[in-house]
Design an enzyme around this catalytic site. Structure first.
Site, short mmCIF file in Angstrom:
data_model
loop_
_atom_site.label_atom_id
_atom_site.label_comp_id
_atom_site.label_asym_id
_atom_site.label_seq_id
_atom_site.Cartn_x
_atom_site.Cartn_y
_atom_site.Cartn_z
N ASN A 166 0.87 -1.18 0.00
CA ASN A 166 0.00 0.00 0.00
C ASN A 166 0.91 1.23 0.00
OD1 ASN A 166 -1.81 2.03 0.53
ND2 ASN A 166 -2.73 1.06 2.33
N HIS A 189 -12.93 3.09 -0.17
CA HIS A 189 -12.97 2.05 0.86
C HIS A 189 -13.68 0.80 0.33
CE1 HIS A 189 -13.08 5.45 4.11
NE2 HIS A 189 -11.83 5.04 3.93
N ARG A 237 -11.78 15.49 7.83
CA ARG A 237 -12.51 15.95 6.63
C ARG A 237 -13.95 16.33 6.99
NH1 ARG A 237 -11.22 10.72 3.12
NH2 ARG A 237 -9.29 10.37 4.26
N ARG A 248 -2.55 -2.06 -3.46
CA ARG A 248 -3.77 -1.27 -3.24
C ARG A 248 -3.67 -0.01 -4.10
NH1 ARG A 248 -5.25 3.01 1.08
NH2 ARG A 248 -7.49 3.13 0.75
N GLU A 252 -8.33 -5.28 4.95
CA GLU A 252 -8.14 -4.96 3.53
C GLU A 252 -6.96 -5.73 2.94
OE1 GLU A 252 -8.74 -0.90 5.03
OE2 GLU A 252 -9.28 -0.40 2.98
#
Ligand code: ADP
Length: 400
Positions: free
Chosen positions: A15, A184, A245, A96, A387
């Site tokens: 990743n 996601h 965010r 990823r 993940e």
């Protein structure tokens, strides 16, 4: 990796971020993690690499100039602390990739053309895709096994037209590939599958609302194993309130702050992505700190309430879109670890068939579990996401 790879052997999952690279060597069949690591501060004067294997962590500090150097460090860490990558029978490297654009709906084996296509999608994910491409290039140069790209957007490429389309001039949207993409996706897909297993029900006919609540946060509505809605949009800024965010906000904030505060587009963008969310409201983005402060600090209380209000807003909307709700699922750092968030999100919804069991909600566990009462019409679950394992399995399936 000179030895002939064994199918069923481990997958190296990578990743790549712009200044960091995370990795895991995972056995897809049972999820065993043979090693994991994090290389930080790539491109800075001082870098750091931590490698964990056989229950022991090793950290070195040294400059890591770019992703090529990071892959060298990764290789050296494996050589020094094990397992030996050349002997491990690695079947594939799984990468990823945040943005797969409108077309990458499944994992793909990376060749030069795919690498270029991922690079060409960089305008849609300027922070993420260039970093992924740098990691892919460096890893392909180093490891002569198949490399597979797994896209964060893939699970949402099949959103119905009415869900993925923004109401802006159609020609402009087509020209610039503007649509709701969702992110996601690897986590939402994995958790949907695990939830069906825990409920001992086939994915077909199962209606789920899945809350992925980490630093970034998103919610999806899933039916028959397919996503029909998700809260993130063209970028991961839309939707839920997150750690830093804002989530949903009136887009007129851009001209408003230009006129009222002389803020440029870049200023406002940075503010919405990095100085907003629960951090903007309370000063902290770690939910452990936020929850500790809530009783005495009104700003922390308000941040929590705004966060929860948005969760409930989406839950109601998605339950209506699905038409019938079988289960609500919580995952990721906050979703897995905060009984307080789960309880507040689902408080006083017994009229809608949702009854949380406080004794099941309270304990901490790494296992998937049901936290609603036996007589709850809607089952509530906590399902830890994974993940890396999902990427490893998808990569193995493709090369196997
Ligand atoms: P990401 O992968 O998006 O960086 P994670 O899924 O790791 O994020 O989640 C990070 C978030 O999880 C942080 O806000 C952190 O505070 C929260 N978290 C972790 N442990 C707990 C806990 N015990 N209680 C509440 N929140 C927690």
């Amino acid at each position: 990796m000179s030895r002939q790879p064994l199918v069923g052997g481990p997958v190296l999952v990578i990743n790549s971020g712009s200044s960091s690279l995370k990795y895991q060597l995972v056995v897809p069949v049972d999820g065993e993690v043979l090693a994991s690591g994090l290389i930080e501060r790539i491109g800075e004067v001082s870098g750091r690499a931590t490698h964990t294997s056989s229950g022991r962590s090793h950290t070195i500090e040294s400059a890591v100039v770019d992703h090529g150097a990071a892959l060298r460090v990764l290789h050296d860490q494996f050589a020094e602390h094990g397992p030996d990558l050349d002997q491990a029978g690695v079947v594939a490297v799984g990468h990823r990739v945040v943005h797969g654009g409108p077309d990458f709906s499944t994992p793909v084996i990376i060749d030069d053309a795919v690498e270029s296509e991922i690079d060409a999608l960089s305008p849609l994910a300027p922070l993420h895709n260039p970093a992924a491409v740098a990691g892919i290039r460096a890893a392909r140069a180093r490891f002569g096994v198949p490399h597979v790209a797994v896209f964060d957007t893939a699970f949402f490429t099949g959103l119905p037209s009415e869900a993925k389309t923004y109401a802006i001039p159609a020609e402009l949207a087509v020209r610039h590939k503007i649509r709701r993409y969702g992110f996601h996706g690897t986590s939402h897909a994995y958790v949907a599958g695990r939830a069906a297993e825990v409920l001992e029900r086939p994915a077909v006919g199962l209606n789920l609302v899945i809350f992925h609540l980490g630093n970034g946060a998103s919610v999806s509505a899933v039916t028959d194993g397919r996503a029909i809605e998700t809260s993130m949009g063209l970028t991961p800024l839309q939707g839920l309130v997150m750690g830093t965010r804002s989530g949903d906000i009136d887009p007129s904030i851009y001209p408003f702050l230009r006129d009222a505060a002389a803020m440029s587009i870049a200023d406002t963008d940075t503010m919405l992505n990095h100085r907003s969310g629960v951090k903007g409201l309370s000063g902290v983005n770690d939910f452990r700190l936020l929850e500790d402060r809530m009783t005495e600090d009104p700003a922390a209380r308000l941040a929590f309430d705004v966060y929860i209000h948005r969760l409930r807003h989406y839950l109601g909307a998605y339950a209506f879109l699905l038409g019938r709700l079988d289960a609500v699922v919580f995952t990721a750092g906050v979703g897995e670890n905060s009984p307080m968030v789960r309880a507040a999100a689902l408080a006083e919804l017994t009229e809608f068939g949702i009854r949380l069991d406080p004794d099941r909600n309270a304990p901490r566990s790494k296992d998937p579990r049901i936290i609603s009462t036996d007589d709850s019409g809607v089952t509530v679950l906590v399902v830890p996401t994974n993940e890396e394992l999902s990427i490893a399995r998808q990569a193995q399936q493709l090369v196997g």
